[in-house]
Enzyme design. Sequence first.
Site, PDB file in Angstrom:
ATOM      1  N   GLY A 268      19.341 -32.489 -21.134  1.00  0.00           N
ATOM      2  CA  GLY A 268      20.031 -33.513 -21.903  1.00  0.00           C
ATOM      3  C   GLY A 268      19.242 -34.802 -21.999  1.00  0.00           C
ATOM      4  O   GLY A 268      18.085 -34.900 -21.561  1.00  0.00           O
ATOM      5  N   HIS A 441      25.984 -13.980 -56.125  1.00  0.00           N
ATOM      6  CA  HIS A 441      25.627 -12.738 -55.425  1.00  0.00           C
ATOM      7  C   HIS A 441      24.198 -12.350 -55.781  1.00  0.00           C
ATOM      8  O   HIS A 441      23.819 -12.415 -56.951  1.00  0.00           O
ATOM      9  CB  HIS A 441      26.573 -11.608 -55.847  1.00  0.00           C
ATOM     10  CG  HIS A 441      26.224 -10.276 -55.248  1.00  0.00           C
ATOM     11  ND1 HIS A 441      26.502  -9.964 -53.941  1.00  0.00           N
ATOM     12  CD2 HIS A 441      25.579  -9.197 -55.783  1.00  0.00           C
ATOM     13  CE1 HIS A 441      26.071  -8.730 -53.690  1.00  0.00           C
ATOM     14  NE2 HIS A 441      25.509  -8.239 -54.804  1.00  0.00           N
TER      15      HIS A 441
END
Length: 462
Positions: A268, A441
């Site tokens: 972190g 698509h």
Amino acid sequence: MADFDLIVIGAGPGGYVCAIRAAQLGLKVACVEGRETLGGTCLNVGCIPSKALLNATHQLHEVHENFETMGLMGAKPKVDWDRMKGYKQDVVNGNTKGIEFLFKKNKVTWLKGWASIPQAGQVKVGDEVHGARAIVIASGSVPTSLPGVTVDEEAIVTSTGALSLPKIPKSMVVIGAGVIGLEMGSVYARLGTEVTVVEYLDAITPGMDGEVAKLLQRILKKQGLNFILGAAVQKAERTKKGVTLGYALRKDDSAHEIEAEVVLVATGRKPFTDGLGLEALGVEMLPRGQIRTDAHWATSVKGIYAIGDAVTGPMLAHKAEDEGMAVAEVIAGKHGHVNYDVIPGVIYTTPEVASVGKTEEQLKEAGVAYKVGKFPFMGNARAKAVFQADGFVKLLADKTTDRILGCHIVGPGAGDLIHEVCVAMEFGAAAQDLALTCHAHPTYSEAVREAALACGDGAIHA
């Protein structure tokens, strides 16, 4: 000495965006940055260089794993690590030079050096003191470490050192299974390094949807990453061969050791406010080192604001950017706003992982009645064509109103797909709104529509 309407301290994503936006709003703006280049941690030693290495090593993976399947035959390439690092640096240079150009274009003055604030309305850079009607602290963050683990950026490194290792190590231990650890672990695993990830908690990607975390761990394990979970790291000691890492398993306190050439500390980050003189100014701080701000990013000292990693909230470049634009609006006398409920998070492994809004665990804890629409990429023609059918889109919607509450994606292009849901949530859309929207698509985005359909009468292709 020069006077400005606004001086921004720090030229990372929060700071440089704030400076440019304020200049666009007609303010006389300066930005203080002590690095030789603009862009902060993100552009120099964070988001951008890591994505370059992730891209390069993904291409390597494709050559070795999928090219022959597609009929692409020939000798497999070898890695020239120095040239790969050179490519990474070219990407960084192009981006940082771009910020310099934007500063010139918008007439933002770059004050080169490190800043301190002698008093409200003044910023000192080197020997010069500049006046400012408003000051924004966007000083960012630095990596954290653990007791018993001393970073030397040679054998025990942070993400900064991991981006520029002199050679590809044979073995690496990554401390922390968060975004940075998994991304850099992926890079080196693809380069042939034996990577072991050691995580204190019992699951990877803390805070992410539990189902996503489990699937991602399985996929990364197939890619060669090893995981030791529920392990508390106690020491990292340099040896002739590399580093000996000691840890204890939390379930039984049993002690273990593991050897590696390199240890990456990815535990972190913490706010970086050293040298600004905030304590002497009386700027109120929070227990974990963040600057306390109100709803308009103002600190306890009039005329001084703070944003990004220096304040509370997720340490994300885009969160800092949003705050930078918003606080610039506030200082210019307008209304600045950040919707903290719609800030996406992305992990740029392959497959990518992206999320926005609430997780199932959060909704359960809050007692919210919800429904789940889920669609696997195995049912998506485009994903199957590019060998990325692992993963799914998971849409969470309010059980009564159908309003979208969150979305979690593991799959190809997840970091881009998530923004369709972000826009929908910003407009308060229902899952049905996505389900009724025509999607081209074949695209990965059809999986998002199918997940929305699954919130109703059911997906078509699953």
